[in-house]
Design a protein around this motif. Structure first.
Motif, mmCIF file in Angstrom:
data_model
loop_
_atom_site.group_PDB
_atom_site.id
_atom_site.type_symbol
_atom_site.label_atom_id
_atom_site.label_comp_id
_atom_site.label_asym_id
_atom_site.label_seq_id
_atom_site.Cartn_x
_atom_site.Cartn_y
_atom_site.Cartn_z
ATOM 1 N N LEU A 1 39.450 36.074 38.831
ATOM 2 C CA LEU A 1 38.559 37.227 38.716
ATOM 3 C C LEU A 1 38.248 37.892 40.043
ATOM 4 C CD1 LEU A 1 36.078 35.950 35.978
ATOM 5 C CD2 LEU A 1 38.237 37.172 35.730
ATOM 6 N N ARG B 1 41.283 40.506 36.765
ATOM 7 C CA ARG B 1 40.245 41.150 35.942
ATOM 8 C C ARG B 1 40.861 41.837 34.728
ATOM 9 N NH1 ARG B 1 38.352 42.348 41.312
ATOM 10 N NH2 ARG B 1 36.317 41.370 41.721
ATOM 11 N N SER C 1 34.129 44.914 34.102
ATOM 12 C CA SER C 1 34.631 44.457 35.403
ATOM 13 C C SER C 1 35.991 45.071 35.704
ATOM 14 C CB SER C 1 34.722 42.927 35.415
ATOM 15 O OG SER C 1 35.265 42.459 36.621
#
Length: 359
Positions: free
Chosen positions: A151, A157, A237
């Protein structure tokens, strides 16, 4: 305002398109290249990209079969019921599975209809293939899978959001690649509150956003799927780190390493490769190593949470509720639990009943 909600306000919904073909005159002489071109037109008229690829490869193989069978460029009347039966038998003799044969015959029946050929071709079927049981991940396997993407990277992501949306919204690959930010809509009140309650029971709670999913098999139809908090967070995100220079309004994009290449919409095949790579890393067995396993996992998780079969069918976009029925596994524990939740924690026969539902 979140990154995701700001994108939903400015990006338009992409219009749906379709391609229609014309039937040639019966008896027209068709050389190999012309027959292939007509077949390619039929393949390209299919609504789903994965179906277009499958039909194109099937038609190319069948044209080659007709050429070898006749010893000359095939004519219109060479594509008849007898030829299709011969092709089916050749596939079976080469060791192709019944499921593969059934898919190829279905594509060729579509082609025969588009070319206005003998209606008897539509009667050529393969051996009935029983549908396999759903191939779902356990909760531990799914949690381990979505924890694999890094991430702290843009690619991680994106891939994490892909896994979350597939597993917690139940989309098909072909539906995922068509999503635009216009398909993410605020929904403080759903038209059908049972959908939100179903998602809350299976995934804990829902956000105030939903996905408007254009059905892969019926592009003109759409269904509403509430976003789970984890799926929404993953999308937000990714949106914050999505390439700014992307010309496409599709949510999920390629990430070229060459600076001169612009991001483009991911394909269904790319989604399959991404999911397959993480399932390999997660040591998921070969039989369940595919993006559709996450759709199975979504439906199974709803079923195990006690969601009504009609609601699962609506969330998954199943046209036939018999498809949804495959996810309903009535075990003794679930039967006792249903009685316990309905009539109290103890049965009339003195057995203790548990109200713990699998997640």
């Amino acid at each position: 305002m979140s990154a995701l909600s700001s994108r939903t306000e400015v990006l338009p919904r992409a219009p749906a398109t379709s391609v229609a073909g014309e039937c040639p005159r019966r008896g027209t002489l068709i050389g190999d290249s012309e027959l292939a071109a007509r077949a390619l037109n039929v393949a390209e008229s299919q609504a789903v990209s994965s179906t277009r690829d499958t039909y194109a490869s099937t038609y190319a193989a069948f044209v080659a079969f007709l050429d070898a069978r006749t010893g000359r460029p095939p004519r219109m009347y060479d594509f008849d019921r007898v030829a299709l039966i011969a092709y089916r038998d050749q596939l079976a003799g080469s060791g192709r599975s019944s499921a593969t044969i059934a898919k190829q015959l279905s594509a060729l029946r579509t082609l025969a209809g588009a070319l206005c050929l003998d209606p008897a071709i539509a009667q050529v079927k393969s051996q009935q293939v029983p549908r396999p049981a759903p191939r779902s991940l356990t909760v531990a396997e799914y949690n381990g899978l979505v924890a694999l993407p890094k991430l702290n990277t843009r690619r991680g992501r994106r891939d994490h959001a892909i896994l979350r949306v597939l597993g917690e919204c139940g989309l098909r690959r072909s539906e995922l690649v068509e999503l635009t930010y216009a398909d993410v809509e605020p929904a403080p009140r759903l038209e059908d509150p049972e959908l939100r309650r179903a998602m809350t029971r299976a995934f804990g709670s829902t956000t105030v956003y939903v996905l408007r999913v254009r059905d892969a098999k019926t592009p003109d139809a759409a269904r509403t799927v509430p976003l789970s908090p984890a799926a929404y967070t993953a999308l937000e995100s990714w949106t914050r780190h999505r390439p700014a220079r992307a010309a496409s309004d599709h949510i999920f994009l390629s990430l070229p390493t060459h600076p001169d290449l612009n991001p483009s919409r991911l394909t269904s095949r790319s989604i399959g490769n991404i999911v397959g790579r993480f399932m390999t890393l997660g040591r998921i067995d070969d039989e369940r190593r595919g993006a559709h396993t996450l759709r199975h996992t979504f439906c199974t998780r709803l079923s195990e949470a006690g969601v009504a079969i009609e609601v699962i069918a609506k969330l998954a976009g199943h046209a036939d509720i018999r498809t949804t029925q495959r996810y309903i596994n009535v075990t003794p524990d679930r039967t006792l639990d249903a009685i316990g939740r309905t009539f109290g924690r103890r049965s009339p026969f003195g057995a203790d009943l548990t109200t713990n539902e699998p997640t």
